[in-house]
Design a protein around this motif. Structure first.
Motif, PDB file in Angstrom:
ATOM      1  N   ASP A  66       1.116  -1.304   0.324  1.00 51.90           N
ATOM      2  CA  ASP A  66       0.207  -0.387   0.224  1.00 51.90           C
ATOM      3  C   ASP A  66       0.884   1.264   0.067  1.00 51.90           C
ATOM      4  OD1 ASP A  66      -1.622   2.132   0.445  1.00 51.90           O
ATOM      5  OD2 ASP A  66      -2.836   0.989   2.621  1.00 51.90           O
ATOM      6  N   LEU A  67       1.659   2.019  -1.277  1.00 56.54           N
ATOM      7  CA  LEU A  67       1.621   2.789  -1.240  1.00 56.54           C
ATOM      8  C   LEU A  67       1.563   3.962  -0.530  1.00 56.54           C
ATOM      9  CD1 LEU A  67       3.717   2.045  -4.865  1.00 56.54           C
ATOM     10  CD2 LEU A  67       5.096   1.680  -2.761  1.00 56.54           C
ATOM     11  N   ALA A  68      -0.089   4.470  -0.640  1.00 57.66           N
ATOM     12  CA  ALA A  68      -0.294   5.692  -0.508  1.00 57.66           C
ATOM     13  C   ALA A  68       0.217   5.480   1.865  1.00 57.66           C
ATOM     14  CB  ALA A  68      -1.950   5.597  -0.355  1.00 57.66           C
ATOM     15  N   LYS A  69       0.142   4.233   2.453  1.00 59.85           N
ATOM     16  CA  LYS A  69       0.843   4.365   3.994  1.00 59.85           C
ATOM     17  C   LYS A  69       1.865   3.305   3.642  1.00 59.85           C
ATOM     18  CE  LYS A  69      -4.373   3.194   4.799  1.00 59.85           C
ATOM     19  NZ  LYS A  69      -5.097   2.511   4.984  1.00 59.85           N
ATOM     20  N   SER A  70       3.125   3.746   2.797  1.00 60.52           N
ATOM     21  CA  SER A  70       4.518   3.407   3.473  1.00 60.52           C
ATOM     22  C   SER A  70       5.185   4.717   3.244  1.00 60.52           C
ATOM     23  CB  SER A  70       4.840   2.102   1.844  1.00 60.52           C
ATOM     24  OG  SER A  70       3.611   1.381   2.723  1.00 60.52           O
ATOM     25  N   GLU A  71       6.536   4.991   3.403  1.00 60.67           N
ATOM     26  CA  GLU A  71       7.246   5.825   2.782  1.00 60.67           C
ATOM     27  C   GLU A  71       8.770   5.703   3.282  1.00 60.67           C
ATOM     28  OE1 GLU A  71       5.633   8.557   5.549  1.00 60.67           O
ATOM     29  OE2 GLU A  71       7.240   7.653   8.001  1.00 60.67           O
TER      30      GLU A  71
END
Length: 183
Positions: free
Chosen positions: A23-28
């Motif tokens: 989940d790229l929107a919740k990964s950093e």
């Protein structure tokens, strides 16, 4: 198709392995460097990741990360303009930086370590990063940190190679949320 597949890079996996959907929107991926002793925080705005991990068989795990060199955000427009230039990331010639794992091992206390090859600006070095895994509902949260020596990858050449101005060590942190791939 679910948002989890946005920018997901697929690579060959060992037989029977099932990739996780990141989940790229919740990964950093973030970093902290020091310029003249002052901490400078930044992040990678665009990256793709293929991740395979099973806590029951961590040694069978694998990860491939591809960072968009032009998407590195060092906190100011001026710094971001410099970072893409030849002496720093040389994003025109080397648009991607990659990490490809070669092994995952279990450490004590519910921690793991991934080892592999990091390639930036055509320079490849061995790299290891400890990480933890926590369950969050149906997903897993992978968190870790490691130190990258920028001069090993020729990041900051010429006058910028002076470590009195910009420190050689860059603290990299990652937080990745991944779950089962939709069928």
């Amino acid at each position: 198709m679910k948002r989890w597949y946005a920018l997901l890079t697929l690579v060959a996996l060992p037989a029977g392995a099932a990739p996780l959907a990141v989940d790229l929107a919740k990964s950093e991926i973030t970093f902290q460097s020091k310029q003249m002793g002052v901490p400078v925080d930044g992040r990678v705005r665009k990256f793709a990741m293929q991740l395979d991990f099973d806590a029951k068989k961590p040694e069978a795990g694998s990860v491939k990360i591809e960072l968009d060199a032009a998407s590195i955000d060092a906190g100011s427009e001026e710094a971001n303009t410099e970072l893409v230039k030849r002496g720093w990331m040389d994003a025109a010639k080397f648009p991607k930086a990659t990490f490809v794992s070669s092994s995952v091992k279990t450490l004590s206390g519910g921690r793991y370590e991934v080892t592999g090859k990091m390639t930036i600006k055509g320079n490849t070095r061995d790299l290891s990063a400890p990480f933890t895994v926590k369950t969050q509902g149906n997903a897993q949260l992978f968190e870790g940190a490691f130190v990258l020596k920028r001069l090993d990858f020729k990041i900051g050449e010429g006058a910028w190679s002076d470590t009195e101005t910009v420190a050689d060590e860059v603290q990299i942190r990652f937080k990745v949320l991944a779950g089962p791939a939709p069928k």
